[in-house]
Scaffold this motif. Structure first.
Motif, PDB file in Angstrom:
ATOM      1  N   GLU A  73     -45.201   9.968  20.768  1.00 23.52           N
ATOM      2  CA  GLU A  73     -46.510  10.630  20.852  1.00 23.52           C
ATOM      3  C   GLU A  73     -46.350  12.105  21.264  1.00 23.52           C
ATOM      4  N   GLN A  74     -45.504  12.309  22.292  1.00 28.57           N
ATOM      5  CA  GLN A  74     -45.274  13.683  22.771  1.00 28.57           C
ATOM      6  C   GLN A  74     -44.688  14.536  21.639  1.00 28.57           C
ATOM      7  N   THR A  75     -43.726  13.965  20.916  1.00 29.68           N
ATOM      8  CA  THR A  75     -43.066  14.708  19.844  1.00 29.68           C
ATOM      9  C   THR A  75     -44.076  15.022  18.735  1.00 29.68           C
ATOM     10  N   ARG A  76     -44.926  14.025  18.417  1.00 32.32           N
ATOM     11  CA  ARG A  76     -45.930  14.217  17.363  1.00 32.32           C
ATOM     12  C   ARG A  76     -46.911  15.330  17.745  1.00 32.32           C
ATOM     13  N   ASP A  77     -47.359  15.309  19.022  1.00 35.95           N
ATOM     14  CA  ASP A  77     -48.306  16.332  19.483  1.00 35.95           C
ATOM     15  C   ASP A  77     -47.689  17.730  19.418  1.00 35.95           C
ATOM     16  N   VAL A  78     -46.419  17.823  19.844  1.00 35.14           N
ATOM     17  CA  VAL A  78     -45.748  19.134  19.847  1.00 35.14           C
ATOM     18  C   VAL A  78     -45.621  19.665  18.415  1.00 35.14           C
ATOM     19  N   ILE A  79     -45.244  18.791  17.487  1.00 36.72           N
ATOM     20  CA  ILE A  79     -45.084  19.230  16.087  1.00 36.72           C
ATOM     21  C   ILE A  79     -46.442  19.684  15.533  1.00 36.72           C
ATOM     22  N   ALA A  80     -47.485  18.909  15.810  1.00 40.21           N
ATOM     23  CA  ALA A  80     -48.819  19.282  15.307  1.00 40.21           C
ATOM     24  C   ALA A  80     -49.246  20.627  15.901  1.00 40.21           C
ATOM     25  N   ALA A  81     -48.982  20.809  17.186  1.00 39.52           N
ATOM     26  CA  ALA A  81     -49.398  22.061  17.840  1.00 39.52           C
ATOM     27  C   ALA A  81     -48.603  23.246  17.280  1.00 39.52           C
ATOM     28  N   MET A  82     -47.328  23.036  17.007  1.00 42.69           N
ATOM     29  CA  MET A  82     -46.524  24.142  16.456  1.00 42.69           C
ATOM     30  C   MET A  82     -47.003  24.505  15.055  1.00 42.69           C
ATOM     31  N   ARG A  83     -47.312  23.475  14.267  1.00 41.78           N
ATOM     32  CA  ARG A  83     -47.816  23.758  12.906  1.00 41.78           C
ATOM     33  C   ARG A  83     -49.132  24.539  13.003  1.00 41.78           C
ATOM     34  N   ALA A  84     -49.992  24.124  13.946  1.00 47.89           N
ATOM     35  CA  ALA A  84     -51.276  24.822  14.118  1.00 47.89           C
ATOM     36  C   ALA A  84     -51.051  26.263  14.575  1.00 47.89           C
ATOM     37  N   ALA A  85     -49.924  26.503  15.292  1.00 53.05           N
ATOM     38  CA  ALA A  85     -49.644  27.862  15.778  1.00 53.05           C
ATOM     39  C   ALA A  85     -48.956  28.706  14.698  1.00 53.05           C
ATOM     40  N   GLY A  86     -48.807  28.154  13.499  1.00 52.46           N
ATOM     41  CA  GLY A  86     -48.305  28.966  12.387  1.00 52.46           C
ATOM     42  C   GLY A  86     -46.864  28.707  11.979  1.00 52.46           C
ATOM     43  N   VAL A  87     -46.200  27.734  12.646  1.00 50.07           N
ATOM     44  CA  VAL A  87     -44.817  27.427  12.271  1.00 50.07           C
ATOM     45  C   VAL A  87     -44.849  26.628  10.959  1.00 50.07           C
ATOM     46  N   GLY A  88     -44.334  27.201   9.895  1.00 54.18           N
ATOM     47  CA  GLY A  88     -44.518  26.614   8.564  1.00 54.18           C
ATOM     48  C   GLY A  88     -43.603  25.433   8.278  1.00 54.18           C
ATOM     49  N   SER A  89     -42.410  25.439   8.847  1.00 54.09           N
ATOM     50  CA  SER A  89     -41.420  24.425   8.483  1.00 54.09           C
ATOM     51  C   SER A  89     -40.821  23.789   9.741  1.00 54.09           C
ATOM     52  N   VAL A  90     -40.689  22.467   9.706  1.00 52.50           N
ATOM     53  CA  VAL A  90     -40.177  21.756  10.888  1.00 52.50           C
ATOM     54  C   VAL A  90     -38.954  20.919  10.520  1.00 52.50           C
ATOM     55  N   ASN A  91     -37.911  21.075  11.322  1.00 52.66           N
ATOM     56  CA  ASN A  91     -36.706  20.247  11.190  1.00 52.66           C
ATOM     57  C   ASN A  91     -36.638  19.305  12.396  1.00 52.66           C
ATOM     58  N   ILE A  92     -36.136  18.096  12.165  1.00 54.69           N
ATOM     59  CA  ILE A  92     -35.903  17.177  13.292  1.00 54.69           C
ATOM     60  C   ILE A  92     -34.417  16.835  13.346  1.00 54.69           C
ATOM     61  N   ASP A  93     -33.841  16.877  14.559  1.00 54.89           N
ATOM     62  CA  ASP A  93     -32.462  16.432  14.768  1.00 54.89           C
ATOM     63  C   ASP A  93     -32.482  14.978  15.236  1.00 54.89           C
ATOM     64  N   ALA A  94     -31.720  14.119  14.556  1.00 52.82           N
ATOM     65  CA  ALA A  94     -31.545  12.739  15.015  1.00 52.82           C
ATOM     66  C   ALA A  94     -30.041  12.456  15.075  1.00 52.82           C
ATOM     67  N   LEU A  95     -29.669  11.488  15.900  1.00 54.18           N
ATOM     68  CA  LEU A  95     -28.242  11.173  16.062  1.00 54.18           C
ATOM     69  C   LEU A  95     -27.970   9.703  15.768  1.00 54.18           C
ATOM     70  N   TYR A  96     -26.795   9.434  15.201  1.00 56.56           N
ATOM     71  CA  TYR A  96     -26.299   8.060  15.148  1.00 56.56           C
ATOM     72  C   TYR A  96     -25.023   7.993  15.989  1.00 56.56           C
ATOM     73  N   GLY A  97     -24.591   6.781  16.307  1.00 58.62           N
ATOM     74  CA  GLY A  97     -23.372   6.635  17.106  1.00 58.62           C
ATOM     75  C   GLY A  97     -23.610   6.799  18.596  1.00 58.62           C
ATOM     76  N   LEU A  98     -24.895   6.763  19.020  1.00 52.91           N
ATOM     77  CA  LEU A  98     -25.211   6.922  20.449  1.00 52.91           C
ATOM     78  C   LEU A  98     -24.963   5.616  21.207  1.00 52.91           C
ATOM     79  N   PRO A  99     -24.811   5.687  22.540  1.00 47.05           N
ATOM     80  CA  PRO A  99     -24.634   4.466  23.321  1.00 47.05           C
ATOM     81  C   PRO A  99     -25.822   3.520  23.158  1.00 47.05           C
ATOM     82  N   LEU A 100     -25.522   2.255  23.038  1.00 54.16           N
ATOM     83  CA  LEU A 100     -26.514   1.169  22.898  1.00 54.16           C
ATOM     84  C   LEU A 100     -27.314   1.256  21.589  1.00 54.16           C
ATOM     85  N   GLN A 101     -26.958   2.205  20.732  1.00 49.71           N
ATOM     86  CA  GLN A 101     -27.657   2.267  19.446  1.00 49.71           C
ATOM     87  C   GLN A 101     -27.142   1.123  18.562  1.00 49.71           C
ATOM     88  N   THR A 102     -28.091   0.430  17.935  1.00 48.65           N
ATOM     89  CA  THR A 102     -27.736  -0.572  16.929  1.00 48.65           C
ATOM     90  C   THR A 102     -28.377  -0.108  15.632  1.00 48.65           C
TER      91      THR A 102
END
Ligand SMILES: C[S@@+](CC[C@H](N)C(=O)[O-])C[C@H]1O[C@@H](n2cnc3c(N)ncnc32)[C@H](O)[C@@H]1O
Ligand code: SF4
Length: 456
Positions: free
Chosen positions: A191-220
């Motif tokens: 929810e926090q991430t969604r709100d931040v992205i929406a607010a940035m888009r509203a502030a004029g940021v045209g393009s959004v990238n997201i970083d995700a990771l695999y191979g993290l501890p306890l990740q299945t």
């Protein structure tokens, strides 16, 4: 895999899936030499003119949280004062650069990386933006990108991003699963991430990238797939899907991550495949070894048209011939080689205020380095080295390298590369092993005892 069975793959993972560079440069940073930084900085600045666009990288080495998985060059601080002091030094470095050049190079791209540039106050973002506009010609076409930790973002941050004219934000997610987040000390809700992205888009940021990771501890695979679904629901323009680099011998805080919680190499590989397939099924184009982009995004267009580039930030559309480094530890690049600023923030700040060179390490490229760098970059971007293009670029000097590529293809027993009449290539189903193939062209690989992270 072309002609290869799952068993071949298993052997490859266990025997060769060891440690090789990510090839965001060639030669890689452990080969930079101490002391020649100032010389290389002079050469970099001497190569600039007022007509050719340049790229600018500013490093902000501060975060107000310390994630245990973090491999970045950053410092934990809960006070703003050290950040403010650092910004003063950055402002002085930018002004000194402008005075020294005597002209304003056109800025093609400006990237704020970290650490967490989102820690900056709107006031400091504004001051940095104004300083950059005094020393560089910032145009409507200039891409201004900023790395964002969503937990930092307030109304003040949004004001700052708007004033700075940010065109692209790169948002760190990593994984949304609460157990994984606990194991990496990085709580962050969808929810926090969604709100931040929406607010940035509203502030004029045209393009959004997201970083995700695999191979993290306890990740299945199941947990990762859930995160990937959630990432897709946020509708980013680009996604960077990195394999977690576990290097506790370099980053001491990674010792907080228990070895027994880490997925093994086979599981990492399956995670990367499954996450990549889900992103492609959702309509993203696979770009290079670890990026995904909407087909209409500039990165996807660059990949389709052979214009994809690779630099220290990963894959980019940046076509500029020079990258100017600003701030502690940042690395610059140009035809002549590389230059790295002093890593320790205190020493960097002292150098700026004493009007000494901010550069420490550097690397002067030989002709051999230049040709190999080009071949490795094309391999990492296109999974192919075109022989005709190589000859067009380097003339007769290309011939021994074409012969070397043919010999590498001939000697390959792992089904991870091949050659045809037009060039050398990595087959589509061997793309996760592109780093291993690139390493076969690396003439410096065995010169350093630096221990790299896992290749897959
Ligand atoms: C400077 S950080 C991004 C911005 C911000 N600080 C954040 O964490 O949200 C850049 C990215 O590097 C990646 N990264 C950091 N440590 C890593 C590691 N050990 N292995 C692989 N990727 C890593 C993460 O995906 C992270 O989002
Ligand atoms: S992952 Fe981002 S927020 Fe976390 S410590 Fe590293 S740079 Fe800072």
């Amino acid at each position: 895999m072309t002609g290869a069975s799952q068993r071949d793959l298993s052997i490859l993972l266990s025997q060769r899936g060891g440690a090789v560079p990510r090839y965001t440069s060639y030669p890689t940073a452990p080969h930079f030499e101490a002391g020649i930084g100032p010389q290389m900085q002079d050469a970099l600045f001497g190569s600039l003119d007022d007509a050719t666009p340049v790229s600018v990288y500013l490093h902000i080495p501060f975060c107000d949280r310390l994630c245990w998985f973090c491999g970045c060059n950053t410092k934990h601080t809960l006070k703003y004062e050290p950040v403010h002091t650092y910004v003063e030094a950055l402002l002085a470095e930018i002004a000194a650069l402008g005075d020294r050049l005597g002209f304003r190079p056109v800025a093609g791209q400006i990237h704020f990386g970290g650490g967490s540039p989102s820690i900056l106050s709107a006031e400091d973002m504004g001051r940095l933006g104004a300083a950059l506009r005094r020393s560089f010609h910032v145009t409507e076409q200039t891409e201004i990108s900023v790395e964002i930790d969503p937990s930092d973002v307030t109304d003040d941050t949004l004001r700052g991003l708007h004033e700075l004219g940010v065109t692209r934000a790169s948002v760190g997610v990593q994984d949304f699963d609460p157990l994984v987040q606990k194991a990496i000390n990085r709580p962050q809700s969808l929810e926090q991430t969604r709100d931040v992205i929406a607010a940035m888009r509203a502030a004029g940021v045209g393009s959004v990238n997201i970083d995700a990771l695999y191979g993290l501890p306890l990740q299945t695979r199941a947990r990762l797939m859930r995160t990937i679904e959630q990432v897709i629901s946020l509708q980013p323009d680009r996604i960077a899907l990195f394999g977690y680099a576990h290097v506790p011998w370099v980053k001491k805080h990674q010792k907080m991550i228990k070895d027994e919680h880490l997925p093994d190499m086979h599981e990492r590989f399956q995670q990367a495949l499954a996450a990549g397939a889900a992103l492609v099924a959702a309509g993203y184009d696979a770009i290079g070894i670890d990026h995904f982009a909407r087909p209409d995004d500039g990165l996807a267009v660059a990949a389709r048209t052979g214009h994809l580039r690779r630099n220290f930030q990963g894959y980019t559309t940046d076509q500029c011939r020079a990258l100017i480094p600003l701030g502690a530890s940042s690395i610059g690049a140009f035809d002549g080689g590389y230059v790295q600023n002093i890593v320790a923030t205190g020493q960097y700040q002292d150098a700026v205020h004493a009007a000494r060179s901010t550069a420490s390490k550097g690397y002067r490229m030989s002709e051999d380095d230049r040709i190999r760098a080009h071949m490795i970059e094309r391999l990492m971007c296109d999974f192919r080295i075109g022989f005709e293009a190589l000859e067009a670029r380097f003339g007769a000097a290309a011939e021994p390298y074409i012969n070397e590529a043919l010999a590498i293809a001939e000697a390959d027993e792992d089904y991870i590369c091949g050659a045809d009449i037009d060039g050398f290539f990595v087959p589509e189903d061997a793309r996760p092993f592109a780093r291993l193939v690139a390493a076969r062209f690396d003439a410096h690989l065995h010169e350093s005892d630096f221990r790299y992270s896992k290749a897959v």
